[in-house]
Every structure is written in structure tokens, then in C-alpha cells.
Design a protein around this motif. Structure first.
Motif, PDB file in Angstrom:
ATOM      1  N   PHE B  61       0.783  -1.112  -0.124  1.00  0.00           N
ATOM      2  CA  PHE B  61       0.110  -0.110  -0.014  1.00  0.00           C
ATOM      3  C   PHE B  61       1.055   1.233   0.091  1.00  0.00           C
ATOM      4  O   PHE B  61       0.489   2.200  -0.807  1.00  0.00           O
ATOM      5  CB  PHE B  61      -1.035  -0.141   1.187  1.00  0.00           C
ATOM      6  N   ALA B  62       1.854   1.293   0.763  1.00  0.00           N
ATOM      7  CA  ALA B  62       2.733   2.407   1.015  1.00  0.00           C
ATOM      8  C   ALA B  62       3.514   2.629  -0.362  1.00  0.00           C
ATOM      9  O   ALA B  62       3.747   3.666  -0.832  1.00  0.00           O
ATOM     10  CB  ALA B  62       3.744   2.389   2.179  1.00  0.00           C
ATOM     11  N   ILE B  63       4.094   1.558  -0.864  1.00  0.00           N
ATOM     12  CA  ILE B  63       4.801   1.578  -2.004  1.00  0.00           C
ATOM     13  C   ILE B  63       3.699   2.018  -3.190  1.00  0.00           C
ATOM     14  O   ILE B  63       4.212   2.909  -4.017  1.00  0.00           O
ATOM     15  CB  ILE B  63       5.388   0.282  -2.556  1.00  0.00           C
ATOM     16  N   GLY B  64       2.608   1.306  -3.270  1.00  0.00           N
ATOM     17  CA  GLY B  64       1.633   1.772  -4.284  1.00  0.00           C
ATOM     18  C   GLY B  64       1.548   3.409  -4.255  1.00  0.00           C
ATOM     19  O   GLY B  64       1.300   3.984  -5.404  1.00  0.00           O
ATOM     20  N   SER B  65       1.173   3.965  -2.942  1.00  0.00           N
ATOM     21  CA  SER B  65       0.708   5.333  -3.207  1.00  0.00           C
ATOM     22  C   SER B  65       1.924   6.280  -3.629  1.00  0.00           C
ATOM     23  O   SER B  65       2.010   7.587  -4.047  1.00  0.00           O
ATOM     24  CB  SER B  65       0.171   5.823  -1.789  1.00  0.00           C
ATOM     25  N   GLN B  66       3.107   5.764  -3.410  1.00  0.00           N
ATOM     26  CA  GLN B  66       4.231   6.472  -3.792  1.00  0.00           C
ATOM     27  C   GLN B  66       4.458   6.388  -5.189  1.00  0.00           C
ATOM     28  O   GLN B  66       4.665   7.372  -6.032  1.00  0.00           O
ATOM     29  CB  GLN B  66       5.702   5.784  -3.328  1.00  0.00           C
ATOM     30  N   SER B  68       1.954   5.685  -7.489  1.00  0.00           N
ATOM     31  CA  SER B  68       0.979   6.186  -8.055  1.00  0.00           C
ATOM     32  C   SER B  68       1.338   7.427  -9.027  1.00  0.00           C
ATOM     33  O   SER B  68       1.874   8.615  -8.633  1.00  0.00           O
ATOM     34  CB  SER B  68      -0.223   6.396  -7.494  1.00  0.00           C
ATOM     35  N   PRO B  69       0.789   7.504 -10.304  1.00  0.00           N
ATOM     36  CA  PRO B  69       1.210   8.586 -11.235  1.00  0.00           C
ATOM     37  C   PRO B  69       0.228   9.856 -10.769  1.00  0.00           C
ATOM     38  O   PRO B  69       0.494  10.767 -11.320  1.00  0.00           O
ATOM     39  CB  PRO B  69       0.831   8.046 -12.661  1.00  0.00           C
ATOM     40  N   GLU B  70      -0.854   9.501 -10.052  1.00  0.00           N
ATOM     41  CA  GLU B  70      -1.848  10.619  -9.564  1.00  0.00           C
ATOM     42  C   GLU B  70      -1.065  10.999  -8.349  1.00  0.00           C
ATOM     43  O   GLU B  70      -0.501  10.526  -7.430  1.00  0.00           O
ATOM     44  CB  GLU B  70      -3.070   9.797  -9.173  1.00  0.00           C
ATOM     45  N   VAL B  71      -1.075  12.337  -8.152  1.00  0.00           N
ATOM     46  CA  VAL B  71      -0.623  13.037  -7.136  1.00  0.00           C
ATOM     47  C   VAL B  71      -1.247  12.905  -5.955  1.00  0.00           C
ATOM     48  O   VAL B  71      -2.779  13.031  -6.157  1.00  0.00           O
ATOM     49  CB  VAL B  71      -0.253  14.681  -7.557  1.00  0.00           C
ATOM     50  N   GLY B  72      -0.895  12.745  -4.826  1.00  0.00           N
ATOM     51  CA  GLY B  72      -1.774  12.521  -3.644  1.00  0.00           C
ATOM     52  C   GLY B  72      -2.563  11.332  -3.732  1.00  0.00           C
ATOM     53  O   GLY B  72      -3.913  11.543  -3.521  1.00  0.00           O
TER      54      GLY B  72
END
Lengths: 179, 161
Positions: B61-66, B68-72
Motif C-alpha cells: 500500500f505504501a509503495i503503491g501510493s508512492q 502512483s502517477p496521480e498526485v496525492g
């Protein structure tokens, strides 16, 4: 109040008097336990903190509010939604610093002090409602906002209004590590 | 085929035995016990497996949110495979609720929010529950079970169908 699923929605309100009396009993007992006002204040704040860290999830689950994007939004949320939800009052919010991280909540009505006129002479520096400061601080901490919350003015001490000051301590950083 | 017996006549089954020590195969082999209602389902995860799943997913999850091409980005909300869907809901306080469900099951979003309410009621309001510890509260388990039953009964079309 919690609503058990599958049962008719009972009227889960309990008496406001009971709540106010309970809080009063709490403060009275602390005054017996501690001689110094500062100790009572610290104890109240700590208790409030313990409540705040749990209350925040109840608030978020029930109010389904979206994330706040500024300190000012957060302060508004606390005054207009949270205070209304839990104490039935809506303090007015004002920003008291150019930096935009200090806010005041002015409480017109405060249910906790319904039956208290003024502090006794020997307890002149008691912050009667310091529990509230702890609650706000604990709740903010759980959404990763460090803040200092204190009573800036208190009607019980003879001031004109009751004012709670919230000072946000750090710029909200990029959330690198979600808990 | 990867399914196991979960309950017989309403009583939960653990491996080969029921809660009161009866041998399942023996019970089913005796025609005197018919008619019998059997509930099948996928294997329940053991506590160990749940812990492994949670810690692995937390890192993903943490890696995924980093990444992600979407900001935030708000992180991984759903993981879909052939045999199951994993739904994740992260609260503003950082708590993650995860539900493993059948790919056709609907209404999981509502279920996740309901579980958040149940958590904030029966776990957080229990003065003897310490934050971040495993939840061993009767009321929490009961209400969670009820919420799951409601969601399951609703089937592929969500509650209210």
C-alpha cells in the motif's frame, strides 16, 4: 451513541444534567487528589487526550467528512461540525496569526459550565474545561496534525469570553509513511 | 477444488471436527442425521496468515501510493484476482480495513464504512481496549458478524436488492 444493527433506533440520548454532573464530579475529585492547580489541569488535559485519540474515529466514521486541506479548514471543521456534534454548540472561529497557524475558538455557551458560576478563591488558576483542550489535541494528533491547545480566556476566571487557542505546530508534511 | 466445509446445521466446523468435538465425516456418513445443511466456502485464513497478509499489504500500500502517477494518491483501494477481490479502506487516522470477498460481491464499500463505525463503537469506546492491539471485544465480534451476514445475504447486487 452506538446503534446496534437490526434493532429499532432507540432514543439513545442520556440526560445533559447527568453529563454535566459527571464532569463536575470528575473535576471535584481531581481537586481533592491534587493540591496544585497545575496538576489538576495537566491531569484533565491528559484524560482529554485519551478521549480525543478515540473520539476522532467516531467523528470521522459518523460525519463522513473529507480530508481538510488547510489549517483554516481544520479549525472550521472542529468548531462547526465537531463541537456541534458532541456538545451542541458552535464556537466562532478566527485566525489570530499572520502565519495562518493560530486560531481561536470563542465559546458563547459551554454546557460543561452550566452550573458553575466562578472558581473558588483557592482554585484561581484551575482550567475547569481543560479536558476539552486534551480532546482536541488528541484528535488532531491522530490525523497527523501536531497542535497546542490551551484556554486563552475563561469566563470562569473573570474574562469576558471563553476562548480556546489552537496553534498548529508543523506544516503538514508529505505523508510519506501512512500508518 | 479449494473449498472447505464451514458449518453443518449452523454449527461452525474447524478442520474435521465441529465445535463440540464431533467428527464431521462420521456425522455425514450416518444417514440417521439427514437431512443436514452444509455450508461450503473458501478456507478461513489462520491468524498467522492474516498477520502476514496485513503486513505485506501494508508495505504494498505504501509503495503503491508512492508509485502512483496521480498526485496525492489515496493508495490501493482494490486488488482484483480471478478468485477474489481484496478491498481496502484507509481512514484519515491511518487505520486500514481490508475485506476479502468474492469477485461478484457488491456493497463492499458500504460494508467497509459500516465496519469503521463498528470499530469506532465497540473497540474504541471499550475502555479496556488499548489502541493498536488485537481486538478481543465480544461486542465487536458480534456486531461484525451481523454486518458480514447482512452483506453476504445481499449477494451480487448489494443490500436492498
Amino acid at each position: 451513541m452506538s446503534r446496534p444493527p437490526g434493532r429499532k433506533q432507540e432514543n439513545n440520548k442520556i440526560s445533559r444534567e447527568l453529563f454535566v454532573l459527571t464532569y463536575g464530579a470528575l473535576v471535584a475529585q481531581l481537586c481533592k487528589d491534587y493540591e496544585k492547580d497545575e496538576d489538576v489541569n495537566t491531569c484533565l488535559e491528559r484524560m482529554g487526550y485519551g478521549i480525543g485519540v478515540r473520539l476522532i474515529d467516531d467523528f470521522l466514521a459518523r460525519s463522513a467528512v473529507k480530508k481538510c486541506h488547510s489549517y483554516s479548514q481544520t479549525a472550521d471543521m472542529i468548531a462547526q461540525v465537531a463541537f456541534k456534534m458532541y456538545l451542541g454548540v458552535t464556537p466562532s472561529v478566527s485566525c489570530s496569526s499572520a502565519a495562518g497557524n493560530e486560531f481561536s475558538l470563542i465559546l458563547d455557551k459551554n454546557p460543561l459550565v452550566d452550573f458553575v458560576e466562578e472558581l473558588p478563591a483557592e482554585r484561581a488558576s484551575l482550567c475547569y474545561c481543560n479536558l476539552l483542550c486534551g480532546v482536541i489535541r488528541g484528535a488532531l494528533e491522530m490525523v497527523h496534525l501536531a497542535a497546542e491547545v490551551t484556554f486563552l480566556q475563561d469566563r470562569l476566571k473573570g474574562d469576558a469570553v471563553t476562548e480556546i487557542g489552537i496553534t498548529f505546530l508543523r506544516k503538514p508534511e508529505e505523508r510519506k509513511h501512512k500508518r | 477444488v479449494g473449498h472447505a466445509v464451514l458449518a453443518i446445521n449452523g454449527a461452525e466446523v474447524n478442520g474435521r471436527f465441529t465445535a463440540d468435538g464431533k467428527d464431521v465425516l462420521e456425522f455425514l456418513g450416518n444417514p440417521a442425521n439427514y437431512p443436514v445443511s452444509i455450508r461450503f466456502g473458501r478456507h478461513r485464513l489462520s491468524s498467522n496468515e492474516k498477520l502476514m497478509l496485513a503486513s505485506m499489504f501494508h508495505s504494498l500500500f505504501a509503495i503503491g501510493s508512492q508509485l502512483s502517477p496521480e498526485v496525492g494518491s489515496s493508495g490501493i483501494e482494490m486488488l482484483e484476482t480471478d478468485t477474489f477481490k481484496l478491498h481496502c479502506f484507509q481512514t484519515l487516522t491511518g487505520i486500514k480495513f481490508m475485506v476479502l470477498a468474492d469477485p461478484r460481491q457488491a456493497g463492499i464499500d458500504a460494508l467497509l464504512r459500516k465496519i469503521y463505525e463498528i470499530y469506532s463503537d465497540f473497540a474504541l469506546k471499550n475502555p479496556f481496549y488499548s489502541l493498536e492491539m488485537p481486538i478481543r471485544c465480544e461486542l465487536f465480534d458480534q456486531n461484525l458478524k451481523l454486518a458480514l451476514e447482512v452483506a453476504e445475504k445481499a449477494g451480487p447486487f448489494g443490500p436492498g436488492s
